[in-house]
Design a protein around this motif. Structure first.
Motif, PDB file in Angstrom:
ATOM      1  N   TYR A  71      76.167 -26.010   9.799  1.00  0.00           N
ATOM      2  CA  TYR A  71      75.935 -24.628  10.200  1.00  0.00           C
ATOM      3  C   TYR A  71      77.077 -24.068  11.039  1.00  0.00           C
ATOM      4  O   TYR A  71      77.471 -22.908  10.863  1.00  0.00           O
ATOM      5  CB  TYR A  71      74.624 -24.502  10.979  1.00  0.00           C
ATOM      6  N   ASP A  72      77.615 -24.875  11.956  1.00  0.00           N
ATOM      7  CA  ASP A  72      78.669 -24.372  12.835  1.00  0.00           C
ATOM      8  C   ASP A  72      79.867 -23.869  12.039  1.00  0.00           C
ATOM      9  O   ASP A  72      80.461 -22.845  12.381  1.00  0.00           O
ATOM     10  CB  ASP A  72      79.120 -25.462  13.813  1.00  0.00           C
ATOM     11  N   ALA A  73      80.218 -24.586  10.971  1.00  0.00           N
ATOM     12  CA  ALA A  73      81.354 -24.173  10.143  1.00  0.00           C
ATOM     13  C   ALA A  73      81.028 -22.887   9.391  1.00  0.00           C
ATOM     14  O   ALA A  73      81.868 -21.982   9.278  1.00  0.00           O
ATOM     15  CB  ALA A  73      81.718 -25.286   9.157  1.00  0.00           C
ATOM     16  N   CYS A  74      79.808 -22.781   8.892  1.00  0.00           N
ATOM     17  CA  CYS A  74      79.378 -21.549   8.211  1.00  0.00           C
ATOM     18  C   CYS A  74      79.385 -20.370   9.180  1.00  0.00           C
ATOM     19  O   CYS A  74      79.861 -19.276   8.851  1.00  0.00           O
ATOM     20  CB  CYS A  74      77.975 -21.719   7.633  1.00  0.00           C
ATOM     21  N   HIS A  75      78.848 -20.601  10.355  1.00  0.00           N
ATOM     22  CA  HIS A  75      78.747 -19.541  11.359  1.00  0.00           C
ATOM     23  C   HIS A  75      80.132 -19.067  11.777  1.00  0.00           C
ATOM     24  O   HIS A  75      80.366 -17.844  11.924  1.00  0.00           O
ATOM     25  CB  HIS A  75      77.969 -20.040  12.570  1.00  0.00           C
ATOM     26  N   ALA A  76      81.066 -19.996  11.981  1.00  0.00           N
ATOM     27  CA  ALA A  76      82.413 -19.623  12.414  1.00  0.00           C
ATOM     28  C   ALA A  76      83.094 -18.734  11.380  1.00  0.00           C
ATOM     29  O   ALA A  76      83.737 -17.732  11.728  1.00  0.00           O
ATOM     30  CB  ALA A  76      83.243 -20.879  12.675  1.00  0.00           C
ATOM     31  N   LEU A  77      82.964 -19.077  10.105  1.00  0.00           N
ATOM     32  CA  LEU A  77      83.594 -18.268   9.061  1.00  0.00           C
ATOM     33  C   LEU A  77      82.889 -16.919   8.922  1.00  0.00           C
ATOM     34  O   LEU A  77      83.548 -15.882   8.742  1.00  0.00           O
ATOM     35  CB  LEU A  77      83.604 -19.009   7.724  1.00  0.00           C
ATOM     36  N   ALA A  78      81.571 -16.924   9.006  1.00  0.00           N
ATOM     37  CA  ALA A  78      80.828 -15.657   8.923  1.00  0.00           C
ATOM     38  C   ALA A  78      81.223 -14.728  10.056  1.00  0.00           C
ATOM     39  O   ALA A  78      81.400 -13.512   9.858  1.00  0.00           O
ATOM     40  CB  ALA A  78      79.327 -15.919   8.954  1.00  0.00           C
ATOM     41  N   GLU A  79      81.404 -15.273  11.250  1.00  0.00           N
ATOM     42  CA  GLU A  79      81.846 -14.467  12.386  1.00  0.00           C
ATOM     43  C   GLU A  79      83.241 -13.909  12.150  1.00  0.00           C
ATOM     44  O   GLU A  79      83.537 -12.756  12.488  1.00  0.00           O
ATOM     45  CB  GLU A  79      81.828 -15.317  13.662  1.00  0.00           C
ATOM     46  N   GLU A  80      84.111 -14.722  11.556  1.00  0.00           N
ATOM     47  CA  GLU A  80      85.466 -14.263  11.239  1.00  0.00           C
ATOM     48  C   GLU A  80      85.419 -13.112  10.233  1.00  0.00           C
ATOM     49  O   GLU A  80      86.126 -12.110  10.373  1.00  0.00           O
ATOM     50  CB  GLU A  80      86.288 -15.423  10.680  1.00  0.00           C
ATOM     51  N   ILE A  81      84.594 -13.264   9.219  1.00  0.00           N
ATOM     52  CA  ILE A  81      84.454 -12.214   8.207  1.00  0.00           C
ATOM     53  C   ILE A  81      83.905 -10.932   8.825  1.00  0.00           C
ATOM     54  O   ILE A  81      84.419  -9.833   8.588  1.00  0.00           O
ATOM     55  CB  ILE A  81      83.541 -12.692   7.056  1.00  0.00           C
ATOM     56  N   ASN A  82      82.874 -11.052   9.632  1.00  0.00           N
ATOM     57  CA  ASN A  82      82.265  -9.879  10.250  1.00  0.00           C
ATOM     58  C   ASN A  82      83.232  -9.195  11.211  1.00  0.00           C
ATOM     59  O   ASN A  82      83.258  -7.964  11.311  1.00  0.00           O
ATOM     60  CB  ASN A  82      80.980 -10.274  10.975  1.00  0.00           C
ATOM     61  N   ALA A  83      84.058  -9.987  11.902  1.00  0.00           N
ATOM     62  CA  ALA A  83      85.011  -9.431  12.853  1.00  0.00           C
ATOM     63  C   ALA A  83      86.093  -8.610  12.160  1.00  0.00           C
ATOM     64  O   ALA A  83      86.652  -7.683  12.761  1.00  0.00           O
ATOM     65  CB  ALA A  83      85.652 -10.551  13.676  1.00  0.00           C
ATOM     66  N   ARG A  84      86.377  -8.942  10.910  1.00  0.00           N
ATOM     67  CA  ARG A  84      87.406  -8.183  10.191  1.00  0.00           C
ATOM     68  C   ARG A  84      86.794  -7.086   9.322  1.00  0.00           C
ATOM     69  O   ARG A  84      87.438  -6.536   8.448  1.00  0.00           O
ATOM     70  CB  ARG A  84      88.292  -9.113   9.363  1.00  0.00           C
ATOM     71  N   GLY A  85      85.522  -6.770   9.574  1.00  0.00           N
ATOM     72  CA  GLY A  85      84.892  -5.633   8.925  1.00  0.00           C
ATOM     73  C   GLY A  85      84.060  -5.955   7.712  1.00  0.00           C
ATOM     74  O   GLY A  85      83.580  -5.044   7.028  1.00  0.00           O
ATOM     75  N   GLY A  86      83.853  -7.228   7.427  1.00  0.00           N
ATOM     76  CA  GLY A  86      83.068  -7.628   6.269  1.00  0.00           C
ATOM     77  C   GLY A  86      81.611  -7.870   6.616  1.00  0.00           C
ATOM     78  O   GLY A  86      81.182  -7.668   7.752  1.00  0.00           O
ATOM     79  N   GLU A  87      80.870  -8.325   5.626  1.00  0.00           N
ATOM     80  CA  GLU A  87      79.450  -8.637   5.809  1.00  0.00           C
ATOM     81  C   GLU A  87      79.217 -10.056   5.324  1.00  0.00           C
ATOM     82  O   GLU A  87      79.481 -10.388   4.161  1.00  0.00           O
ATOM     83  CB  GLU A  87      78.585  -7.662   5.021  1.00  0.00           C
TER      84      GLU A  87
END
Length: 259
Positions: A49-65
């Motif tokens: 989960y931590d790896a998934c969460h880190a990438l999802a946060e990166e995506i959301n931070a750059r304007g993605g969903e």
């Protein structure tokens, strides 16, 4: 999304809900970022989960969903819940990319344990089989979709050190063609990308080893290892309207390995 150019309507993936297994690193990470940057909602799934969460946060931070969802695709019991959670959050699933896999090297066929064979089959074949059935059924209820299986050149050119892995990926190829036939009537297309050697954490042991790199690239026409982002274009094609008449097919991305 990051001032990305407006995509060609033929290859447009904006607004699609895309589930990528093994989505937090390697080829999966490249596809997660690529789809998100072009307007897709990306469900990043892997065992951690931590790896998934880190990438999802990166995506959301750059304007993605993006939505992180831990799941071990080798555990049949977890797969229904994965699809259910995607539907609960987004109301639909448009694209499934069966990317999660493992490719351990066994010293010999005799020394390949039952436990290792089970693990290889579970992750590379059994999990994708079940997810294909669940996803296709869900997609059928909303007008159709696309399933993309990430296979390997080993499925067509097996070697003694990858016997079980090659057999599992060959099974994934057969699944691709059979399920394409089964789900065509409900507008669900199933295709596969046959990957050669890419520079990922999984292959780092030999692709980043200067002592053996020469022998690795020697049979490759382009004389280099692939970058993870170089699989993304094929995934866009198979996920979009550009491939509306493509199902049960294979795209090989290997830099031109000699026959």
């Amino acid at each position: 999304m990051n001032d990305a150019p407006t995509p060609d309507p033929l290859f447009d993936v904006a607004g699609k809900v895309v589930l990528i297994t093994g989505g937090s690193r390697g080829l999966g990470r490249a596809m997660s970022l690529g789809f998100a940057d072009r307007g897709a909602s990306v469900v990043v799934s892997s065992r951690k989960y931590d790896a998934c969460h880190a990438l999802a946060e990166e995506i959301n931070a750059r304007g993605g969903e993006s939505f992180p969802r831990a799941c071990h695709v080798g555990d049949w019991r977890q797969l229904d819940g994965l699809i259910d959670d995607v539907i609960e959050r987004y109301g639909r699933l448009d694209v499934l990319i069966n990317n999660a896999g493992m490719s351990p090297i066994a010293p010999s066929l005799l020394e390949t344990s039952e436990a290792l064979v089970d693990k290889i089959i579970d992750i590379n074949f059994k999990g994708p089989l079940r997810l294909t059935a669940l996803a296709a059924t869900t997609m059928a209820a909303t007008g159709g979709g696309s399933i993309i299986n990430i296979s390997s050149l080993a499925s067509r050119r097996p070697t003694p050190v990858t016997t079980a892995y090659s057999a599992a990926k060959a099974g994934l190829n057969a699944l691709t063609q059979a399920s394409a036939q089964e789900y065509a009537a409900v507008n669900v297309r199933v295709n596969a990308i046959i990957c050669g050697t890419f520079d990922t954490d999984t292959t780092a042991g030999f692709v980043r080893n200067p002592d053996i790199l020469t022998s690795v690239v020697e049979p490759i026409a382009l004389h280099r290892i692939g970058r993870p982002d170089e699989v993304v274009g094929a995934a866009f094609y198979l996920a979009s309207a550009a491939s509306s008449y493509t199902t049960g097919s294979f795209i090989t991305i290997d830099g031109g390995v000699a026959p």
